[in-house]
Write an enzyme that holds these catalytic residues in place. Structure first.
Site, PDB file in Angstrom:
ATOM      1  N   GLY A 166       0.747  -1.141  -0.008  1.00  0.00           N
ATOM      2  CA  GLY A 166      -0.082   0.009   0.066  1.00  0.00           C
ATOM      3  C   GLY A 166       0.802   1.276   0.021  1.00  0.00           C
ATOM      4  O   GLY A 166       0.345   2.552   0.056  1.00  0.00           O
ATOM      5  N   GLU A 186       4.876  -5.679   1.715  1.00  0.00           N
ATOM      6  CA  GLU A 186       4.181  -6.578   0.265  1.00  0.00           C
ATOM      7  C   GLU A 186       4.120  -5.480  -0.363  1.00  0.00           C
ATOM      8  O   GLU A 186       2.878  -5.411  -0.927  1.00  0.00           O
ATOM      9  CB  GLU A 186       3.047  -7.291   0.631  1.00  0.00           C
ATOM     10  CG  GLU A 186       3.012  -8.299   1.760  1.00  0.00           C
ATOM     11  CD  GLU A 186       1.482  -8.886   2.047  1.00  0.00           C
ATOM     12  OE1 GLU A 186       0.685  -8.191   1.982  1.00  0.00           O
ATOM     13  OE2 GLU A 186       1.707 -10.055   2.613  1.00  0.00           O
ATOM     14  N   PRO A 187       4.926  -4.548  -0.848  1.00  0.00           N
ATOM     15  CA  PRO A 187       4.833  -3.530  -1.597  1.00  0.00           C
ATOM     16  C   PRO A 187       4.493  -4.028  -3.053  1.00  0.00           C
ATOM     17  O   PRO A 187       5.171  -4.762  -3.850  1.00  0.00           O
ATOM     18  CB  PRO A 187       5.865  -2.510  -1.666  1.00  0.00           C
ATOM     19  CG  PRO A 187       6.623  -3.365  -1.179  1.00  0.00           C
ATOM     20  CD  PRO A 187       6.480  -4.727  -0.577  1.00  0.00           C
ATOM     21  N   GLY A 188       3.403  -3.265  -3.920  1.00  0.00           N
ATOM     22  CA  GLY A 188       3.534  -3.729  -5.361  1.00  0.00           C
ATOM     23  C   GLY A 188       3.791  -2.451  -6.122  1.00  0.00           C
ATOM     24  O   GLY A 188       4.803  -1.846  -6.691  1.00  0.00           O
ATOM     25  N   ARG A 189       2.523  -1.358  -6.027  1.00  0.00           N
ATOM     26  CA  ARG A 189       2.652  -0.104  -6.755  1.00  0.00           C
ATOM     27  C   ARG A 189       3.879   0.814  -6.396  1.00  0.00           C
ATOM     28  O   ARG A 189       4.405   1.383  -7.487  1.00  0.00           O
ATOM     29  CB  ARG A 189       1.397   0.770  -6.171  1.00  0.00           C
ATOM     30  CG  ARG A 189       1.375   2.071  -6.484  1.00  0.00           C
ATOM     31  CD  ARG A 189       0.110   2.735  -5.883  1.00  0.00           C
ATOM     32  NE  ARG A 189      -0.971   2.093  -5.671  1.00  0.00           N
ATOM     33  CZ  ARG A 189      -1.929   2.167  -6.596  1.00  0.00           C
ATOM     34  NH1 ARG A 189      -2.114   2.776  -7.539  1.00  0.00           N
ATOM     35  NH2 ARG A 189      -3.011   1.504  -6.122  1.00  0.00           N
ATOM     36  N   ARG A 248      -7.508   2.733 -14.642  1.00  0.00           N
ATOM     37  CA  ARG A 248      -7.506   3.284 -13.671  1.00  0.00           C
ATOM     38  C   ARG A 248      -8.251   4.482 -13.696  1.00  0.00           C
ATOM     39  O   ARG A 248      -9.114   4.988 -12.799  1.00  0.00           O
ATOM     40  CB  ARG A 248      -6.149   3.688 -12.977  1.00  0.00           C
ATOM     41  CG  ARG A 248      -5.321   1.989 -12.869  1.00  0.00           C
ATOM     42  CD  ARG A 248      -4.087   2.373 -12.104  1.00  0.00           C
ATOM     43  NE  ARG A 248      -4.255   2.721 -10.855  1.00  0.00           N
ATOM     44  CZ  ARG A 248      -3.888   3.770 -10.372  1.00  0.00           C
ATOM     45  NH1 ARG A 248      -3.618   4.966 -11.290  1.00  0.00           N
ATOM     46  NH2 ARG A 248      -4.177   4.161  -9.088  1.00  0.00           N
ATOM     47  N   TYR A 293     -11.254   4.082 -11.028  1.00  0.00           N
ATOM     48  CA  TYR A 293     -10.853   4.931  -9.735  1.00  0.00           C
ATOM     49  C   TYR A 293     -10.952   6.374  -9.786  1.00  0.00           C
ATOM     50  O   TYR A 293     -10.388   6.928  -8.890  1.00  0.00           O
ATOM     51  CB  TYR A 293      -9.563   4.384  -9.252  1.00  0.00           C
ATOM     52  CG  TYR A 293      -9.416   2.764  -9.055  1.00  0.00           C
ATOM     53  CD1 TYR A 293      -9.942   2.103  -8.135  1.00  0.00           C
ATOM     54  CD2 TYR A 293      -8.401   2.186  -9.884  1.00  0.00           C
ATOM     55  CE1 TYR A 293      -9.796   0.886  -7.922  1.00  0.00           C
ATOM     56  CE2 TYR A 293      -8.176   0.864  -9.744  1.00  0.00           C
ATOM     57  CZ  TYR A 293      -8.759   0.190  -8.955  1.00  0.00           C
ATOM     58  OH  TYR A 293      -8.632  -0.925  -8.534  1.00  0.00           O
ATOM     59  N   CYS A 332     -16.146   2.044 -27.181  1.00  0.00           N
ATOM     60  CA  CYS A 332     -17.483   2.661 -27.190  1.00  0.00           C
ATOM     61  C   CYS A 332     -18.288   2.895 -25.901  1.00  0.00           C
ATOM     62  O   CYS A 332     -19.086   2.148 -25.583  1.00  0.00           O
ATOM     63  CB  CYS A 332     -18.335   1.777 -28.253  1.00  0.00           C
ATOM     64  SG  CYS A 332     -17.850   2.008 -29.841  1.00  0.00           S
ATOM     65  N   TYR A 365      -0.756  -1.995 -12.041  1.00  0.00           N
ATOM     66  CA  TYR A 365      -2.245  -2.023 -12.118  1.00  0.00           C
ATOM     67  C   TYR A 365      -2.721  -1.366 -13.646  1.00  0.00           C
ATOM     68  O   TYR A 365      -3.830  -0.755 -13.654  1.00  0.00           O
ATOM     69  CB  TYR A 365      -2.922  -1.435 -11.089  1.00  0.00           C
ATOM     70  CG  TYR A 365      -2.701  -1.968  -9.725  1.00  0.00           C
ATOM     71  CD1 TYR A 365      -2.809  -3.139  -9.395  1.00  0.00           C
ATOM     72  CD2 TYR A 365      -1.779  -1.068  -8.527  1.00  0.00           C
ATOM     73  CE1 TYR A 365      -2.622  -3.642  -8.208  1.00  0.00           C
ATOM     74  CE2 TYR A 365      -1.280  -1.754  -7.475  1.00  0.00           C
ATOM     75  CZ  TYR A 365      -1.759  -3.002  -7.109  1.00  0.00           C
ATOM     76  OH  TYR A 365      -1.488  -3.631  -6.100  1.00  0.00           O
TER      77      TYR A 365
HETATM   78  C1  LIG Z   1      -2.785  -5.622  -3.408  1.00  0.00           C
HETATM   79  C2  LIG Z   1      -1.934  -5.979  -2.104  1.00  0.00           C
HETATM   80  C3  LIG Z   1      -0.654  -5.617  -1.863  1.00  0.00           C
HETATM   81  C4  LIG Z   1       0.007  -4.722  -2.689  1.00  0.00           C
HETATM   82  O1  LIG Z   1      -0.686  -3.336  -2.694  1.00  0.00           O
HETATM   83  P1  LIG Z   1       0.047  -1.973  -3.277  1.00  0.00           P
HETATM   84  O2  LIG Z   1      -0.924  -1.008  -2.986  1.00  0.00           O
HETATM   85  O3  LIG Z   1       0.387  -2.309  -4.648  1.00  0.00           O
HETATM   86  O4  LIG Z   1       1.502  -2.111  -2.421  1.00  0.00           O
HETATM   87  C5  LIG Z   1       0.078  -6.209  -0.585  1.00  0.00           C
HETATM   88  N1  LIG Z   1      -0.699  -7.067   0.030  1.00  0.00           N
HETATM   89  C6  LIG Z   1      -1.743  -7.562  -0.154  1.00  0.00           C
HETATM   90  C7  LIG Z   1      -2.364  -8.592   0.658  1.00  0.00           C
HETATM   91  C8  LIG Z   1      -2.733  -7.046  -1.080  1.00  0.00           C
HETATM   92  O5  LIG Z   1      -3.872  -7.653  -1.380  1.00  0.00           O
END
Ligand SMILES: *Cc1c(COP(=O)(O)O)cnc(C)c1O
Length: 449
Positions: free
Chosen positions: A266, A300-303, A339, A343, A369, A398
């Site tokens: 997050g 657990e970062p993604g973004r 997005r 969002y 469309c 994303y």
């Molecule tokens: C989506 C998710 C993440 C990653 O979220 P980001 O906002 O991309 O960092 C980490 N842990 C869990 C459990 C998630 O569902």
């Protein structure tokens, strides 16, 4: 689940706060009139691979991973990259090579993580709706942790491990809903009560005890994940505090198998003029809770790791005016980058070749469309002409992973730029691929009765 951003579309014509900062985040620079990614002109890549295409900058991804690791230097920490943010195998391999683990949310992502070469022990499985088949696969693989989200999920796991050897217990986490609100878009706030994610705090010790009395199971983490695009570390620290309290409570009941506090992902980035989450501030905010529990931290970062490092390059098809509004029609639509319409997310849009023509206020819209098919509304954009390209920034997370084939539109190509070179890491889909498997006349061979 789990993404987006809170910023609604800005006041009419609002310009970027600091376009320089956005370009730097992405590893983009202007050389003469050309916008370059990792030293290569974006227009040159676009001419080669076509548009729309996602371009990712490996250097920018490595930089983010390093910055996060450096912020936690001297602490026991493991970063599990959230695969769902950008699941391309080449991106996953980049993270594996840097020593990251993988955070997955489906059996499909388990297959991807393994195909990219992550050791099973470095894989963490989150998600509120894991199927029995997915759980069985994860158990079979012996992954680092399956983060349970309900008592019912534990029922299924208990049934699956019956009769298994007790020598290699299945490693479990409990995903806790800490009841902490985070300021973000309501679709992506996942830590408040009354939503589908996590186990209520008051049920955690009971589930912990159920796990601890089963010799085939082992409780190794407590986890939270509060939402996405968080710019302030405080809610994450509050989540960590709840976990540390629960560790104490579990120890009080003799449960001493927990190895780490998993504080989720997050971590927010800059899409316009935000101050991105500062990893040093995050480390400082989490330190007391890690110290109090004496446990390692998992993130657990993604973004945060990939979001800024990607751009979507799209070509201008037409310009038109209607009802007193101007439109720039481009060849990327909501199916390619959902997005903005899903969002109301803001993505900065810049020209790939500086022009002397100045700027206009326009909606940047795609060919799909749907009136909701926009990339920007009432935006101050370069006064581009048909045939010129635009780069949509902040598209590394994303983006492609949420692309669809709506309107029978093949999904974009993906390109990785690294050390002055670029490579196609996923070719543009073909229409033939989209139709594969479909049956035109399913009953053609049936004899009438
Ligand atoms: C989506 C998710 C993440 C990653 O979220 P980001 O906002 O991309 O960092 C980490 N842990 C869990 C459990 C998630 O569902």
């Amino acid at each position: 689940m789990g993404e987006g951003i809170l910023s609604l579309e800005p006041v009419v014509g609002a310009a970027l706060g600091d376009p320089g900062a956005l370009l730097r985040d992405a590893g983009l620079e202007r050389a003469g009139d050309a916008l370059r990614i990792g030293g290569i002109a974006i227009d040159a890549i676009a001419a080669d691979v076509g548009t729309p295409s996602y371009l990712y900058h490996a250097g920018a991804i490595r930089q983010r991973f390093q910055a996060l690791g450096d912020a936690f230097a001297g602490r026991r920490i493991k970063i599990h990259y959230a695969v769902k943010a950008n699941a391309n195998l080449a991106i996953l391999r980049l993270f594996r090579d840097m020593g990251a683990g993988a955070d997955i949310v489906s059996g499909g992502e388990l297959a991807r993580a393994r195909a990219a070469g992550f050791p099973n022990s470095d894989i963490v499985f989150s998600g509120v709706g894991k199927t029995t088949v997915e759980l069985a696969e994860a158990i079979e693989a012996g992954i680092g942790s399956i983060n349970i989200e309900s008592a019912e999920e534990l029922d299924v796991i208990e049934r699956l491990v019956e009769g298994r050897s007790v020598t290699a217990p299945v490693r479990l986490g409990l995903r806790v809903n800490p009841g902490v609100g985070a300021e973000t878009h309501p679709y992506i706030a996942t830590g408040v009560s009354g939503i589908k994610f996590g186990i209520p705090v008051e049920l955690v010790t009971a589930l912990g005890q159920r796990i601890s009395v089963n010799p085939r199971l082992r409780l190794v983490t407590l986890a939270v994940h509060l939402g996405s695009q968080l710019l302030d570390p405080e809610p994450i620290a509050q989540g960590a505090a709840v976990l540390a309290d629960l560790v104490q409570a579990l120890r009080g009941r003799g449960i001493r198998t927990i190895e780490a506090l998993d504080v989720g992902g997050g971590l927010g980035i800059r899409y316009r003029d935000e101050t991105p989450l500062d990893p040093v501030a995050l480390a400082t905010a989490l330190a007391p809770h890690a110290d109090r529990s004496g446990l390692a931290l998992h993130l657990e970062p993604g973004r945060y790791l990939v979001g800024s490092a990607g751009v979507l390059v799209t070509k201008v098809l037409y310009r038109k005016s209607s009802g007193g509004k101007r439109f720039v029609v481009v060849d990327a639509g909501m199916n390619d980058l959902v997005r903005p319409s899903h969002y109301q997310a803001y993505h900065a849009i810049v020209e790939t070749r500086r022009s002397p023509r100045g700027t206009i206020v326009a909606d940047v819209v795609g060919p799909v469309c749907e009136t909701g098919d926009f990339l920007a509304l009432d935006r101050l954009v370069p006064d581009v002409q048909p045939g010129e390209n635009l780069a949509i920034l902040g598209a590394g997370a994303y983006g492609f992973v949420m692309a669809s084939n709506y309107n029978t539109r093949p999904r974009p190509a993906e390109v990785l730029v690294d050390r002055g070179r670029y490579a196609l890491i996923r070719p543009r889909e073909t229409v033939a691929q989209l139709m594969a498997g479909e049956v035109v006349e399913p009953f053609a061979r049936e004899t009438p009765s």
